[in-house]
Design a protein around this motif. Structure first.
Motif, PDB file in Angstrom:
ATOM      1  N   LEU A  39     -45.883  40.246 -67.752  1.00 27.28           N
ATOM      2  CA  LEU A  39     -46.603  39.856 -66.541  1.00 27.28           C
ATOM      3  C   LEU A  39     -47.068  41.061 -65.722  1.00 27.28           C
ATOM      4  O   LEU A  39     -47.753  40.901 -64.703  1.00 27.28           O
ATOM      5  N   ASP A  42     -51.009  41.812 -65.027  1.00 25.29           N
ATOM      6  CA  ASP A  42     -51.596  40.848 -64.093  1.00 25.29           C
ATOM      7  C   ASP A  42     -51.079  41.072 -62.676  1.00 25.29           C
ATOM      8  O   ASP A  42     -51.837  40.958 -61.705  1.00 25.29           O
ATOM      9  N   SER A 164     -56.223  35.117 -56.200  1.00 25.27           N
ATOM     10  CA  SER A 164     -55.377  34.799 -57.355  1.00 25.27           C
ATOM     11  C   SER A 164     -55.738  35.663 -58.558  1.00 25.27           C
ATOM     12  O   SER A 164     -56.901  36.003 -58.772  1.00 25.27           O
ATOM     13  N   GLY A 166     -54.420  35.571 -62.705  1.00 17.24           N
ATOM     14  CA  GLY A 166     -53.544  34.987 -63.717  1.00 17.24           C
ATOM     15  C   GLY A 166     -52.640  33.921 -63.122  1.00 17.24           C
ATOM     16  O   GLY A 166     -53.100  33.008 -62.425  1.00 17.24           O
ATOM     17  N   VAL A 167     -51.333  34.046 -63.366  1.00 13.45           N
ATOM     18  CA  VAL A 167     -50.384  33.055 -62.848  1.00 13.45           C
ATOM     19  C   VAL A 167     -50.002  33.330 -61.399  1.00 13.45           C
ATOM     20  O   VAL A 167     -49.271  32.535 -60.796  1.00 13.45           O
ATOM     21  N   PHE A 168     -50.484  34.430 -60.850  1.00 11.99           N
ATOM     22  CA  PHE A 168     -50.081  34.799 -59.493  1.00 11.99           C
ATOM     23  C   PHE A 168     -51.067  34.223 -58.477  1.00 11.99           C
ATOM     24  O   PHE A 168     -52.220  34.669 -58.384  1.00 11.99           O
ATOM     25  N   ARG A 169     -50.612  33.227 -57.758  1.00 14.58           N
ATOM     26  CA  ARG A 169     -51.411  32.587 -56.713  1.00 14.58           C
ATOM     27  C   ARG A 169     -50.448  32.110 -55.628  1.00 14.58           C
ATOM     28  O   ARG A 169     -49.490  31.379 -55.903  1.00 14.58           O
ATOM     29  N   SER A 247     -44.317  31.069 -57.043  1.00 12.22           N
ATOM     30  CA  SER A 247     -45.406  30.242 -57.567  1.00 12.22           C
ATOM     31  C   SER A 247     -45.651  30.456 -59.055  1.00 12.22           C
ATOM     32  O   SER A 247     -46.063  29.536 -59.760  1.00 12.22           O
ATOM     33  N   SER A 248     -45.391  31.673 -59.561  1.00 13.02           N
ATOM     34  CA  SER A 248     -45.672  31.962 -60.969  1.00 13.02           C
ATOM     35  C   SER A 248     -44.539  31.553 -61.898  1.00 13.02           C
ATOM     36  O   SER A 248     -44.732  31.430 -63.102  1.00 13.02           O
ATOM     37  N   LYS A 249     -43.323  31.400 -61.346  1.00 13.78           N
ATOM     38  CA  LYS A 249     -42.167  30.871 -62.077  1.00 13.78           C
ATOM     39  C   LYS A 249     -41.800  31.637 -63.349  1.00 13.78           C
ATOM     40  O   LYS A 249     -41.618  31.049 -64.420  1.00 13.78           O
TER      41      LYS A 249
END
Length: 643
Positions: A39, A42, A164, A166-169, A247-249
């Protein structure tokens, strides 16, 4: 010195979970986020895309526990007083050390290795922290209330989304520090010089504008109490990174516990972030900040409370614009009404607006048809042109008697290229006590305004006796719709600002200056407008005020500190493209465009205000050389080299 502090922290259990707010004065502190390596790229892009909350100091190599550019002899597994441990996006526990996560069980892949806690597949991110500027605030005499009160700083989750990746939001998180109103400039300028510690504030004023409903209930940290005269000031916060974890877990992640920071060896005067990851050992790069880009703080609104920022350079140029339009070749005595920075504050408020309604029209020639004068519409169109170029919604409000004429003027401006697109044209009738409220707000709900700024330029204003007077003292009420009622209603609707532009004191909005008008202007006791605007821009000719507003908006939107404040430090640092700058400059007033608009008015039978001549003049002053010269000088002050 800090090496010894870190060593003591490792050995003394009573240091655990202490806030580091008042520690290591004179040095930067860091938020820390530790993520699985798959990760990392990102997350690095996420930091670069949101530089105010996430100023990236250093990205480690996979499994690296030291950070040579930031601190000597550091071990990130032991040098923070309290860590948060997250699994699948949930905070599962806090610990005083990450040593137990350094075991290396076998795993089939890099991602599985990270998921099973193999330190060798974890990447550490060190992010700037606002504790790094508190020492300098104290040295300058700015009180740091959280330190005074022995509390961790207050941190709040906002309704403002980060950019945002990738998965980061996640939403932006901010810290709040109360600052006495008289020391806001000091606080802004000191923190502006420390981008490693989030830089200048991203919001000053009412917390509700960030979606924060109750300052007494922070999402992280402790409640910090405001003292009388304090203003809440908000800085972007590195705890935004914790929200990104939630949020990205990721299956496993770590962070510092909010308020328990990593202490670096970097002085708090270091102005530039380290460039990762190409040269992890590179020292911080020096920078020589441009003093003309130092931000200044100005009050914009009291309902709700709101301040804005602009650079010394932009402020100086806008003040130059204000001086130019204050000239009085017609010798009407307008200089006596001048109040400094009304133009600046109006431009700041308009810059923050999204939907603007403009009204103009002064039927001084009651014996002619049409009765209107050539002052007002050109300035209104110039403002509308720039507002549209900046992405604002613009509506024109006019009298019922003048709808057809103004529609034709707008269409002509579009056909000649002065306006990019047609502007909606509306009228207002006061048929009930709630007419103004329903006009200004959706369904008459004050929390849902249609417009956030009303502008009147050379618009006949209501006097204290309820009538409308021209400069000769003739009552022209029968030719004027009660648009004043919208300005009166806006006073009680949070979030709607108002501007009045005038050159004699009988224009809508000049009620802010009515005592000066009564005492200093001819027939002032009779003609003075009684309806105030938040900002009263005075000019030798009102059109010049409209031109200056357009120029001021251009200057603000090319001002780095103001643009950063507008976007709350989110998004990549903007580099305005040559095409964008060219487009904005093309939408400034020009001699050719204003001559074209004036010729249209004359063709429609609209006359000069002072003389009644059907000629290329405004208020008795011919377009060449008087008005053309003012326009040229305004453009020079806007686009030319610094004086």
């Amino acid at each position: 010195m800090l090496t010894a502090v870190r060593a003591v922290r490792r050995s003394l259990t009573h240091f655990r979970s202490l806030s580091t707010s008042a520690m290591a004065s004179g040095y930067q502190q860091a938020n820390v986020v530790i993520l699985p390596s798959h990760l990392a790229n990102d997350f690095q892009t996420f930091c670069r895309s949101n530089p105010a909350p996430l100023p990236l100091l250093y990205r480690s190599q996979s499994g690296e526990s030291s950070c040579p550019p930031l601190a000597r002899d550091a071990d990130i597994r032991r040098d923070i007083s309290q860590y948060c441990v997250f699994e699948a996006g949930r905070l599962v526990k806090t610990v005083s050390s990450l040593q137990s996560y350094s075991t290396e069980p076998r795993a089939a892949s890099e991602q599985q290795a990270a998921e099973h806690g193999q330190w060798s597949h974890m990447v550490c991110f060190y992010l700037g922290c606002s504790f790094g500027f508190e020492g300098r605030l104290k040295k300058a005499g700015v009180p740091v209330r959280n330190v005074e009160q022995g509390r961790n700083v207050s941190m709040y989750r906002t309704s403002v989304p980060c950019v945002s990746v990738g998965v980061f939001r996640c939403p932006l998180v901010v810290t709040m520090r109360p600052v006495p109103a008289g020391m806001l400039n000091e606080a802004v300028q000191i923190t502006h010089l420390n981008p490693l510690a989030h830089g200048a504030p991203i919001h000053i004023g009412d917390p509700a504008l960030l979606g924060i409903q109750d300052l007494s209930r922070p999402d992280y940290g402790d409640q910090v109490e405001l003292q009388p005269g304090d203003v809440p000031v908000f800085w972007a916060c590195g705890v935004t990174a914790i929200e990104a974890i939630l949020s990205s877990k990721p299956s496993l992640a770590f962070s510092h516990s909010p308020g328990c920071m990593f202490m670096t060896d970097i002085p708090d005067s270091c102005p530039s972030p380290i460039t990762p990851p190409a040269d992890p050992a590179a020292p911080p790069a020096a920078a020589d900040p441009d003093p003309e880009l130092t931000p200044l703080c100005f009050p914009v609104s009291h309902n709700p409370l709101f301040y804005s920022l602009a650079s010394q350079r932009a402020v100086g140029r806008i003040r130059r614009l204000e001086t130019i339009i204050g000239e009085d070749p017609g010798e009407r005595g307008i200089r006596a009404l001048f109040v400094q920075d009304e133009l600046l504050r109006s431009c700041l408020a308009l810059s923050h607006s999204s939907s603007v309604a403009i009204t103009t029209g002064f039927p001084t020639h009651y014996m002619h048809s049409p009765p209107d004068e050539t002052d007002g519409p050109p300035g209104a169109i110039a403002m509308a042109t720039m507002l549209l170029a900046l992405g604002k919604q613009v509506t024109m409000i006019t009298d019922r008697r003048a709808v057809e004429m103004n529609q034709a003027i707008i269409e002509e401006a579009v056909s000649t290229g002065v306006l990019k697109t047609a502007i909606p044209l509306v009228t207002f009738e006061n048929t009930s006590p709630d007419s103004a409220l329903h006009f200004l707000c959706h369904h008459g709900d004050p929390s849902k305004p249609r417009y956030d700024h009303l502008v009147a330029i050379e618009r006949s204003g209501r006097a204290a006796d309820g009538n409308y007077y021209n400069m000769r003292g003739i009552n022209i009420k029968h030719l004027v719709d009660p648009i004043d009622d919208l300005f009166i209603a806006a006073m009680d609707i949070p979030g709607i600002n108002t501007t009045g532009v005038g050159d004699g004191g009988n224009e809508l909005g000049m009620g802010k200056l009515k005592e000066k008008v009564k005492n200093l202007m001819p027939k002032g006791g009779l003609i003075a407008c009684d309806v105030a605007a938040d900002y009263a821009i005075t000019a030798g000719v009102s059109n010049w005020g409209g031109y200056a507003v357009a120029c001021g908006l251009y200057l603000l939107h090319t001002c780095p500190p103001h643009r950063r404040y507008l976007r709350k430090g989110l998004g990549p640092e903007p580099t305005t493209s040559p095409a964008q700058l060219q487009d904005w400059a093309a939408n400034l007033p020009s001699v050719d465009k204003e001559e074209s608009v004036l010729s249209t008015l004359v063709r429609f039978g609209i006359r000069s205000g002072k003389t009644g001549h059907l000629a290329m003049e405004v208020d008795g002053l011919t377009f060449h050389p008087t008005h053309s010269d003012i326009i040229t000088r305004l453009l020079q002050a806007t686009l030319g080299p610094a004086p």
